[in-house]
Design an enzyme around this catalytic site. Structure first.
Site, PDB file in Angstrom:
ATOM      1  N   SER A   1     -50.279   1.144 -32.154  1.00 24.86           N
ATOM      2  CA  SER A   1     -49.941   0.620 -33.528  1.00 24.86           C
ATOM      3  C   SER A   1     -48.581   0.898 -34.065  1.00 24.86           C
ATOM      4  CB  SER A   1     -51.008   1.164 -34.692  1.00 24.86           C
ATOM      5  OG  SER A   1     -51.101   2.544 -34.645  1.00 24.86           O
ATOM      6  N   LEU A   2     -48.079   1.943 -33.749  1.00 28.58           N
ATOM      7  CA  LEU A   2     -46.484   2.204 -34.000  1.00 28.58           C
ATOM      8  C   LEU A   2     -45.748   1.359 -33.092  1.00 28.58           C
ATOM      9  CD1 LEU A   2     -46.642   6.381 -33.580  1.00 28.58           C
ATOM     10  CD2 LEU A   2     -46.011   4.737 -35.993  1.00 28.58           C
TER      11      LEU A   2
ATOM     12  N   ARG B   1     -58.371  -1.549 -31.910  1.00 27.94           N
ATOM     13  CA  ARG B   1     -56.999  -1.070 -31.331  1.00 27.94           C
ATOM     14  C   ARG B   1     -57.075  -0.205 -30.405  1.00 27.94           C
ATOM     15  NH1 ARG B   1     -53.126   3.271 -32.964  1.00 27.94           N
ATOM     16  NH2 ARG B   1     -54.864   4.004 -34.615  1.00 27.94           N
TER      17      ARG B   1
ATOM     18  N   GLU C   1     -54.370   8.204 -22.856  1.00 27.48           N
ATOM     19  CA  GLU C   1     -55.253   8.384 -23.996  1.00 27.48           C
ATOM     20  C   GLU C   1     -56.537   7.385 -23.522  1.00 27.48           C
ATOM     21  OE1 GLU C   1     -54.172   8.602 -28.333  1.00 27.48           O
ATOM     22  OE2 GLU C   1     -52.054   8.378 -27.528  1.00 27.48           O
TER      23      GLU C   1
ATOM     24  N   HIS D   1     -62.321   6.358 -36.115  1.00 24.03           N
ATOM     25  CA  HIS D   1     -61.815   7.376 -34.985  1.00 24.03           C
ATOM     26  C   HIS D   1     -62.922   7.997 -34.620  1.00 24.03           C
ATOM     27  CE1 HIS D   1     -59.578   9.929 -32.556  1.00 24.03           C
ATOM     28  NE2 HIS D   1     -58.700   9.279 -32.703  1.00 24.03           N
TER      29      HIS D   1
ATOM     30  N   ALA E   1     -48.851  10.338 -37.400  1.00 18.81           N
ATOM     31  CA  ALA E   1     -49.390   9.777 -35.905  1.00 18.81           C
ATOM     32  C   ALA E   1     -49.025  11.030 -34.809  1.00 18.81           C
ATOM     33  CB  ALA E   1     -48.598   8.537 -35.403  1.00 18.81           C
TER      34      ALA E   1
ATOM     35  N   HIS F   1     -60.288   4.910 -39.641  1.00 16.17           N
ATOM     36  CA  HIS F   1     -58.944   5.359 -39.317  1.00 16.17           C
ATOM     37  C   HIS F   1     -58.015   4.297 -39.270  1.00 16.17           C
ATOM     38  CE1 HIS F   1     -56.181   7.513 -36.709  1.00 16.17           C
ATOM     39  NE2 HIS F   1     -56.283   6.765 -35.739  1.00 16.17           N
TER      40      HIS F   1
ATOM     41  N   ARG G   1     -62.588   3.480 -28.241  1.00 17.03           N
ATOM     42  CA  ARG G   1     -63.069   4.231 -29.687  1.00 17.03           C
ATOM     43  C   ARG G   1     -64.088   3.847 -30.209  1.00 17.03           C
ATOM     44  NH1 ARG G   1     -56.962   4.641 -32.642  1.00 17.03           N
ATOM     45  NH2 ARG G   1     -56.301   6.406 -31.158  1.00 17.03           N
TER      46      ARG G   1
HETATM   47  C1  LIG Z   1     -54.096  10.749 -38.406  1.00 20.65           C
HETATM   48  C2  LIG Z   1     -53.300   9.322 -37.970  1.00 20.65           C
HETATM   49  C3  LIG Z   1     -53.042   9.624 -36.567  1.00 20.65           C
HETATM   50  C4  LIG Z   1     -52.397   8.271 -36.020  1.00 20.65           C
HETATM   51  N1  LIG Z   1     -51.983   8.464 -34.767  1.00 20.65           N
HETATM   52  C5  LIG Z   1     -51.223   7.255 -33.981  1.00 20.65           C
HETATM   53  C6  LIG Z   1     -50.669   7.293 -32.809  1.00 20.65           C
HETATM   54  O1  LIG Z   1     -50.648   8.480 -32.281  1.00 20.65           O
HETATM   55  N2  LIG Z   1     -50.085   6.173 -32.315  1.00 20.65           N
HETATM   56  C7  LIG Z   1     -49.978   5.057 -32.891  1.00 20.65           C
HETATM   57  O2  LIG Z   1     -49.329   4.116 -32.290  1.00 20.65           O
HETATM   58  N3  LIG Z   1     -50.800   5.314 -34.369  1.00 20.65           N
HETATM   59  C8  LIG Z   1     -51.180   6.041 -34.886  1.00 20.65           C
HETATM   60  N4  LIG Z   1     -51.856   5.898 -36.141  1.00 20.65           N
HETATM   61  C9  LIG Z   1     -51.599   4.847 -36.531  1.00 20.65           C
HETATM   62  C10 LIG Z   1     -50.243   4.561 -37.232  1.00 20.65           C
HETATM   63  O3  LIG Z   1     -49.694   5.872 -37.861  1.00 20.65           O
HETATM   64  C11 LIG Z   1     -50.010   3.649 -38.336  1.00 20.65           C
HETATM   65  O4  LIG Z   1     -51.068   2.376 -37.965  1.00 20.65           O
HETATM   66  C12 LIG Z   1     -48.784   3.123 -38.510  1.00 20.65           C
HETATM   67  O5  LIG Z   1     -47.960   4.391 -38.771  1.00 20.65           O
HETATM   68  C13 LIG Z   1     -48.533   2.249 -39.783  1.00 20.65           C
HETATM   69  O6  LIG Z   1     -47.386   2.210 -40.318  1.00 20.65           O
HETATM   70  P1  LIG Z   1     -47.265   1.388 -41.407  1.00 20.65           P
HETATM   71  O7  LIG Z   1     -45.594   1.395 -41.764  1.00 20.65           O
HETATM   72  O8  LIG Z   1     -47.714  -0.146 -41.372  1.00 20.65           O
HETATM   73  O9  LIG Z   1     -47.740   1.930 -42.622  1.00 20.65           O
HETATM   74  P2  LIG Z   1     -47.595   3.558 -43.512  1.00 20.65           P
HETATM   75  O10 LIG Z   1     -46.853   4.212 -42.489  1.00 20.65           O
HETATM   76  O11 LIG Z   1     -48.992   4.036 -43.490  1.00 20.65           O
HETATM   77  O12 LIG Z   1     -46.702   3.371 -44.758  1.00 20.65           O
HETATM   78  C14 LIG Z   1     -47.284   2.690 -45.752  1.00 20.65           C
HETATM   79  C15 LIG Z   1     -46.253   2.637 -46.629  1.00 20.65           C
HETATM   80  O13 LIG Z   1     -46.609   1.985 -47.824  1.00 20.65           O
HETATM   81  C16 LIG Z   1     -46.561   2.618 -49.143  1.00 20.65           C
HETATM   82  N5  LIG Z   1     -47.481   1.743 -50.063  1.00 20.65           N
HETATM   83  C17 LIG Z   1     -48.880   1.536 -49.832  1.00 20.65           C
HETATM   84  N6  LIG Z   1     -49.204   0.816 -50.990  1.00 20.65           N
HETATM   85  C18 LIG Z   1     -48.221   0.489 -51.836  1.00 20.65           C
HETATM   86  C19 LIG Z   1     -48.232  -0.072 -53.054  1.00 20.65           C
HETATM   87  N7  LIG Z   1     -48.972  -0.803 -53.814  1.00 20.65           N
HETATM   88  N8  LIG Z   1     -46.685  -0.034 -53.548  1.00 20.65           N
HETATM   89  C20 LIG Z   1     -45.730   0.704 -53.154  1.00 20.65           C
HETATM   90  N9  LIG Z   1     -45.832   1.095 -51.805  1.00 20.65           N
HETATM   91  C21 LIG Z   1     -46.970   1.073 -51.247  1.00 20.65           C
HETATM   92  C22 LIG Z   1     -47.001   4.055 -48.712  1.00 20.65           C
HETATM   93  O14 LIG Z   1     -46.693   4.887 -49.759  1.00 20.65           O
HETATM   94  C23 LIG Z   1     -46.497   3.904 -47.622  1.00 20.65           C
HETATM   95  O15 LIG Z   1     -44.927   4.552 -47.842  1.00 20.65           O
HETATM   96  C24 LIG Z   1     -52.153   7.214 -36.646  1.00 20.65           C
HETATM   97  C25 LIG Z   1     -52.806   6.952 -38.079  1.00 20.65           C
HETATM   98  C26 LIG Z   1     -53.183   8.355 -38.547  1.00 20.65           C
HETATM   99  C27 LIG Z   1     -53.565   8.022 -39.913  1.00 20.65           C
END
Ligand SMILES: Cc1cc2nc3c(=O)[nH]c(=O)nc-3n(C[C@H](O)[C@H](O)[C@H](O)COP(=O)(O)OP(=O)(O)OC[C@H]3O[C@@H](n4cnc5c(N)ncnc54)[C@H](O)[C@@H]3O)c2cc1C
Length: 434
Positions: free
Chosen positions: A368-369, A363, A111, A226, A45, A328, A267
């Site tokens: 999302s964070l 979104r 943003e 995105h 992020a 995205h 977006r």
């Molecule tokens: C490039 C980018 C930039 C972004 N910028 C922003 C931002 O500026 N602000 C914002 O609010 N959001 C942003 N987002 C979105 C945000 O980062 C995500 O929505 C958020 O971090 C998701 O968190 P999470 O804990 O749900 O998943 P993630 O952080 O993706 O973690 C998922 C975890 O699950 C694990 N996993 C997956 N499948 C399995 C499985 N079958 N078995 C075991 N483990 C598994 C993975 O290994 C990982 O550890 C961005 C996303 C991207 C890709």
């Protein structure tokens, strides 16, 4: 590895880590993750995390979120997210997260589709700052353990009650983790797409398992594209050019180097405009110019983007870069209520894999964070408030189901993509009816 733990959390992104940190020390939390502990979208992020700055901003924050979401958001979820945001930021600061400050006060950026600056950030590495600090805290906790390279491939359940996880390690060996509660925190599904900003191993496995186990899903075809990722002919993940770059004044040009759009549209609308322009230009990208910001601002505010583009052969302080839309974010997912409970007992889903309809159809940037953290904490509180230890015998596991892991992966991918297509057809029919 066969054993019983109190709670198993699948995924070590921001949502999984924050859930674990909100569980008291008398419960053991076993975390498993598909690859390395820091390989999550949370680390990627760039832009930041939204917060309600004061009461005066409540209505406009609420309205911006709903407008971006095409008013398909659940207003209760949005209210909970916005109202809880100051508490979550206070938690993060307490846990050591550092946000940008100006004259000793927190600094805010803006943003696309935000009517006011309300986004906290740390350079263009906000996700890494938050997630690494959460991980550091998790590592200090004796009641939380993490196993890397352990991929969930199924849930253990009977009569709509979840009691554990089936997983495989990198040698293909199958492991059973029995638990009182299971938390899905597996992130998005960009790995299923040809072109995505997500890490490639995020393939929506929890969705396939939910389909198999008749766990309710919601808005499964709501996938955000995105508008601006760095165009590349190389295979693999697409590098994001954060929306805050446009928020800080970057502009988009067509083939003739003319501006063709309001860069701060939501977006989905901006993506549509870029795709139309690419078709007109008969090109796979449009140009993004950051030069007006000035070299010093670019290097201080966006050091990561600056460095990455340099490695790809572009000096963004002096030249335009080619950008193109890519998959995205996943607005849909495993259906949950306000406490992140799924339709299956003793099973929670948090973060991007869950859907409480906070984002509606699209979104709002940097929500999302925040959403991941707000609802992960609520899930943890709910788990503890109603905690029940597992009862009865564990169901028998048929290991033959997991003999051919490549075939299983293929079947899971196909089932998710088929379901997305099926729900798109239903949406089209529903729209016709309306
Ligand atoms: C490039 C980018 C930039 C972004 N910028 C922003 C931002 O500026 N602000 C914002 O609010 N959001 C942003 N987002 C979105 C945000 O980062 C995500 O929505 C958020 O971090 C998701 O968190 P999470 O804990 O749900 O998943 P993630 O952080 O993706 O973690 C998922 C975890 O699950 C694990 N996993 C997956 N499948 C399995 C499985 N079958 N078995 C075991 N483990 C598994 C993975 O290994 C990982 O550890 C961005 C996303 C991207 C890709």
């Amino acid at each position: 590895m066969n054993g019983k733990t109190d709670i198993i959390v699948v995924g070590t992104g921001a949502s999984g880590l924050f859930y674990a940190l909100n569980i008291p020390a008398n419960k053991h939390v076993q975390m498993i993750t598909k690859t390395a502990v820091d390989e999550s979208d949370s680390y990627l992020a760039q832009g930041g995390i939204c917060v309600l700055r004061n009461e005066d901003d409540y209505d406009s924050f609420f309205e911006d979120t709903l407008k971006a979401g095409h008013y398909e958001n659940d207003p209760d979820s949005v209210e909970v997210m916005i109202r809880t945001s100051p508490e979550i930021i206070a938690d993060l600061l307490r846990l050591g997260v550092e946000f940008e400050t100006r004259n000793g006060e927190l600094a805010y950026t803006k943003e696309g589709a935000h009517s006011k600056p309300r986004i906290l950030y740390h350079e263009d590495l906000t996700g890494k700052e938050i997630t690494s600090k959460l991980l550091a805290q998790v590592r200090k906790r004796k009641n939380i353990t993490i196993i890397e390279n352990m991929a969930m491939i199924d849930l253990i359940c009977q009569q709509n009650r979840c009691s554990g996880v089936v997983a495989n390690d990198k040698n293909g060996q199958i492991h059973l983790f029995n638990a009182d509660y299971v938390v899905l925190a597996t992130g998005g599904l960009g790995g299923l797409f040809h072109s995505s900003t997500n890490l490639q191993h995020l393939t929506g496995d929890a969705i396939a398992i939910a389909l198999k186990r008749a766990i309710a899903l919601e808005n499964i075809s709501y996938i955000q594209i995105h508008p601006t990722t760095l165009y590349s002919q190389k295979p693999g993940r697409r590098f994001l050019i954060s929306e805050s770059v446009r928020g800080e004044g970057a502009v988009l040009y067509n083939r003739k180097m003319q501006r063709f759009v309001d860069e701060l549209l939501p977006r989905d609308l901006l993506t549509k405009a870029i795709q139309e322009q690419m078709a007109q230009d008969e090109s796979d990208f449009v140009w993004l110019s950051m030069q007006k910001m000035g070299s010093d601002v670019i290097k201080v505010r966006f050091p990561n983007i600056y460095q990455h583009c340099l490695e790809e052969g572009y000096d963004i302080t002096r030249e335009c870069i080619p950008v193109t839309p890519a998959q995205h974010y996943f607005m849909g997912g495993v259906k949950v209520n306000l406490e992140s409970r799924t339709s299956m007992e003793h099973l929670y889903a948090v973060g991007e894999i869950s859907c409480n309809r906070v984002h509606g159809a699209n979104r709002l940037a940097s929500n999302s964070l925040l959403e991941s953290l707000v609802f992960a904490k609520r899930a943890a509180n709910d788990t503890i408030k109603y905690y029940e230890t597992a009862r009865g015998d564990q169901p028998m596991i048929d290991f033959a189901d997991y003999q051919d892991l490549e075939q299983l992966k293929f079947d899971y991918k196909t089932s998710i993509l088929d379901e997305i297509e099926r729900s798109k057809v239903i949406e089209r029919i529903d729209h016709k009816k309306a």
